[in-house]
Motif scaffolding. Structure first.
Motif, PDB file in Angstrom:
ATOM      1  N   TYR A 192       0.853  -1.187   0.000  1.00 43.13           N
ATOM      2  CA  TYR A 192       0.000   0.000   0.000  1.00 43.13           C
ATOM      3  C   TYR A 192       0.887   1.235   0.000  1.00 43.13           C
ATOM      4  O   TYR A 192       1.914   1.283   0.673  1.00 43.13           O
ATOM      5  N   TRP A 193       0.475   2.249  -0.739  1.00 49.43           N
ATOM      6  CA  TRP A 193       1.151   3.541  -0.796  1.00 49.43           C
ATOM      7  C   TRP A 193       0.131   4.618  -0.521  1.00 49.43           C
ATOM      8  O   TRP A 193      -1.007   4.533  -0.977  1.00 49.43           O
ATOM      9  N   TYR A 194       0.528   5.642   0.236  1.00 41.13           N
ATOM     10  CA  TYR A 194      -0.341   6.772   0.527  1.00 41.13           C
ATOM     11  C   TYR A 194       0.091   7.987  -0.278  1.00 41.13           C
ATOM     12  O   TYR A 194       1.281   8.292  -0.363  1.00 41.13           O
ATOM     13  N   PHE A 195      -0.892   8.681  -0.843  1.00 45.01           N
ATOM     14  CA  PHE A 195      -0.646   9.982  -1.453  1.00 45.01           C
ATOM     15  C   PHE A 195      -0.798  10.984  -0.321  1.00 45.01           C
ATOM     16  O   PHE A 195      -1.843  11.040   0.328  1.00 45.01           O
ATOM     17  N   VAL A 196       0.237  11.757  -0.052  1.00 47.44           N
ATOM     18  CA  VAL A 196       0.271  12.610   1.142  1.00 47.44           C
ATOM     19  C   VAL A 196       0.593  14.056   0.814  1.00 47.44           C
ATOM     20  O   VAL A 196       1.196  14.359  -0.218  1.00 47.44           O
ATOM     21  N   GLN A 197       0.193  14.925   1.728  1.00 46.29           N
ATOM     22  CA  GLN A 197       0.560  16.333   1.703  1.00 46.29           C
ATOM     23  C   GLN A 197       1.276  16.624   3.007  1.00 46.29           C
ATOM     24  O   GLN A 197       0.635  16.640   4.067  1.00 46.29           O
ATOM     25  N   PRO A 198       2.592  16.811   2.979  1.00 45.55           N
ATOM     26  CA  PRO A 198       3.287  17.211   4.203  1.00 45.55           C
ATOM     27  C   PRO A 198       2.743  18.565   4.685  1.00 45.55           C
ATOM     28  O   PRO A 198       2.336  19.394   3.871  1.00 45.55           O
ATOM     29  N   THR A 199       2.739  18.780   6.006  1.00 47.29           N
ATOM     30  CA  THR A 199       2.168  20.016   6.561  1.00 47.29           C
ATOM     31  C   THR A 199       3.126  21.195   6.509  1.00 47.29           C
ATOM     32  O   THR A 199       2.723  22.315   6.793  1.00 47.29           O
ATOM     33  N   VAL A 200       4.368  20.964   6.118  1.00 55.06           N
ATOM     34  CA  VAL A 200       5.333  22.053   5.975  1.00 55.06           C
ATOM     35  C   VAL A 200       5.007  22.816   4.696  1.00 55.06           C
ATOM     36  O   VAL A 200       4.953  22.221   3.604  1.00 55.06           O
ATOM     37  N   GLU A 201       4.758  24.114   4.827  1.00 58.74           N
ATOM     38  CA  GLU A 201       4.377  24.927   3.679  1.00 58.74           C
ATOM     39  C   GLU A 201       5.439  24.844   2.586  1.00 58.74           C
ATOM     40  O   GLU A 201       6.643  24.884   2.855  1.00 58.74           O
ATOM     41  N   GLY A 202       4.982  24.701   1.346  1.00 62.52           N
ATOM     42  CA  GLY A 202       5.895  24.649   0.214  1.00 62.52           C
ATOM     43  C   GLY A 202       6.391  23.255  -0.119  1.00 62.52           C
ATOM     44  O   GLY A 202       7.110  23.087  -1.090  1.00 62.52           O
ATOM     45  N   THR A 203       6.026  22.267   0.682  1.00 64.45           N
ATOM     46  CA  THR A 203       6.447  20.899   0.413  1.00 64.45           C
ATOM     47  C   THR A 203       5.476  20.260  -0.581  1.00 64.45           C
ATOM     48  O   THR A 203       4.262  20.399  -0.436  1.00 64.45           O
ATOM     49  N   ALA A 204       6.008  19.584  -1.570  1.00 65.97           N
ATOM     50  CA  ALA A 204       5.192  18.954  -2.608  1.00 65.97           C
ATOM     51  C   ALA A 204       4.378  17.795  -2.066  1.00 65.97           C
ATOM     52  O   ALA A 204       4.742  17.174  -1.061  1.00 65.97           O
ATOM     53  N   ARG A 205       3.290  17.497  -2.734  1.00 66.17           N
ATOM     54  CA  ARG A 205       2.534  16.268  -2.465  1.00 66.17           C
ATOM     55  C   ARG A 205       3.272  15.123  -3.133  1.00 66.17           C
ATOM     56  O   ARG A 205       3.990  15.321  -4.120  1.00 66.17           O
ATOM     57  N   GLY A 206       3.083  13.922  -2.608  1.00 65.34           N
ATOM     58  CA  GLY A 206       3.724  12.775  -3.224  1.00 65.34           C
ATOM     59  C   GLY A 206       3.303  11.484  -2.553  1.00 65.34           C
ATOM     60  O   GLY A 206       2.398  11.464  -1.718  1.00 65.34           O
ATOM     61  N   TRP A 207       3.971  10.416  -2.899  1.00 66.94           N
ATOM     62  CA  TRP A 207       3.636   9.066  -2.444  1.00 66.94           C
ATOM     63  C   TRP A 207       4.671   8.551  -1.448  1.00 66.94           C
ATOM     64  O   TRP A 207       5.866   8.723  -1.651  1.00 66.94           O
ATOM     65  N   ILE A 208       4.169   7.905  -0.386  1.00 62.77           N
ATOM     66  CA  ILE A 208       5.018   7.277   0.632  1.00 62.77           C
ATOM     67  C   ILE A 208       4.432   5.905   0.946  1.00 62.77           C
ATOM     68  O   ILE A 208       3.211   5.750   1.074  1.00 62.77           O
ATOM     69  N   ARG A 209       5.307   4.909   1.089  1.00 67.73           N
ATOM     70  CA  ARG A 209       4.853   3.563   1.446  1.00 67.73           C
ATOM     71  C   ARG A 209       4.136   3.584   2.791  1.00 67.73           C
ATOM     72  O   ARG A 209       4.564   4.265   3.727  1.00 67.73           O
ATOM     73  N   SER A 210       3.041   2.847   2.904  1.00 67.09           N
ATOM     74  CA  SER A 210       2.175   2.900   4.091  1.00 67.09           C
ATOM     75  C   SER A 210       2.867   2.455   5.376  1.00 67.09           C
ATOM     76  O   SER A 210       2.514   2.930   6.457  1.00 67.09           O
ATOM     77  N   ASP A 211       3.858   1.568   5.292  1.00 68.63           N
ATOM     78  CA  ASP A 211       4.513   1.088   6.509  1.00 68.63           C
ATOM     79  C   ASP A 211       5.395   2.159   7.160  1.00 68.63           C
ATOM     80  O   ASP A 211       5.905   1.968   8.258  1.00 68.63           O
ATOM     81  N   LEU A 212       5.536   3.318   6.507  1.00 71.98           N
ATOM     82  CA  LEU A 212       6.337   4.409   7.052  1.00 71.98           C
ATOM     83  C   LEU A 212       5.465   5.495   7.687  1.00 71.98           C
ATOM     84  O   LEU A 212       5.971   6.537   8.102  1.00 71.98           O
ATOM     85  N   VAL A 213       4.159   5.234   7.760  1.00 71.39           N
ATOM     86  CA  VAL A 213       3.189   6.227   8.230  1.00 71.39           C
ATOM     87  C   VAL A 213       2.439   5.697   9.441  1.00 71.39           C
ATOM     88  O   VAL A 213       2.012   4.555   9.474  1.00 71.39           O
ATOM     89  N   SER A 214       2.279   6.565  10.452  1.00 71.52           N
ATOM     90  CA  SER A 214       1.504   6.234  11.645  1.00 71.52           C
ATOM     91  C   SER A 214       0.356   7.235  11.766  1.00 71.52           C
ATOM     92  O   SER A 214       0.584   8.445  11.770  1.00 71.52           O
ATOM     93  N   PHE A 215      -0.874   6.719  11.832  1.00 68.90           N
ATOM     94  CA  PHE A 215      -2.039   7.599  11.926  1.00 68.90           C
ATOM     95  C   PHE A 215      -2.278   8.078  13.344  1.00 68.90           C
ATOM     96  O   PHE A 215      -2.006   7.366  14.307  1.00 68.90           O
ATOM     97  N   LYS A 216      -2.802   9.277  13.434  1.00 67.10           N
ATOM     98  CA  LYS A 216      -3.213   9.832  14.723  1.00 67.10           C
ATOM     99  C   LYS A 216      -4.615   9.301  15.020  1.00 67.10           C
ATOM    100  O   LYS A 216      -5.388   9.039  14.099  1.00 67.10           O
TER     101      LYS A 216
END
Length: 179
Positions: free
Chosen positions: A70-94
């Motif tokens: 699984y891959w997530y399409f993400v938007q980092p919260t740091v202004e000016g950072t591009a959207r992109g894809w990150i593998r799901s095992d590297l992400v922890s949900f709140k």
């Protein structure tokens, strides 16, 4: 998965994201380790940026990559950072108390969203397979399908039969990663 199926799925995902539908359903998350933000859901895709461990981001969409992960399409919260894809095992949900679902079926499959929990209900909206929705309520008459009242990111609500949804456990969006 054939090349045409992959291209169609990619175009549908891209079109949905460009239409701005999914960001309303964005789910806050944090990176569990230093991660490559990629241009597509593949380990061979170009790296847009390298994000540090602990980076906050919002998960906007999900796909299965060429590698079967699984891959997530993400938007980092740091202004000016591009959207992109990150593998799901590297992400922890709140944590979240909301309940989410996706509309089931092959890519491009359309379902009717009705005004009441039965086939006689007026069609209010059409959902597409893969659409992310919030589950708000459910109803079941004895011996019949369970129906769920769902809400789309554009605030359209309506009823959908249970066999047309993939409902995720309480507090999960798309999937609950195992960490």
């Amino acid at each position: 998965m054939s090349l045409i199926t992959k291209l169609t799925a990619g175009l549908l995902t891209f079109a949905t994201l460009m239409a701005g539908i999914l960001p309303a359903m964005a789910r806050p998350a944090t990176l569990t380790s230093r991660s490559n933000l990629r241009t597509s859901a593949s380990l061979t895709a170009s790296v847009e940026e390298i994000l540090p461990s602990g980076s906050n981001l919002e998960v906007l969409n999900l796909t299965v990559g060429d590698d079967g992960d699984y891959w997530y399409f993400v938007q980092p919260t740091v202004e000016g950072t591009a959207r992109g894809w990150i593998r799901s095992d590297l992400v922890s949900f709140k944590p979240s108390q909301k309940r989410y679902a996706t509309i089931s079926g092959e890519r491009g499959y359309k379902i009717n969203v009705r005004s009441s929990p039965n086939l006689g209900g007026k069609v209010l909206h059409t959902g597409l397979s893969g659409d992310l929705v919030t589950v708000e309520d459910s109803y079941q008459q004895a011996g019949e399908y369970r129906w769920y009242r769902i809400k789309f990111p554009n605030n359209v609500t309506g009823w959908v039969r249970e066999d047309l949804l993939s409902i995720w456990p309480q507090g999960c969006i798309i999937i609950c990663p195992v960490h």
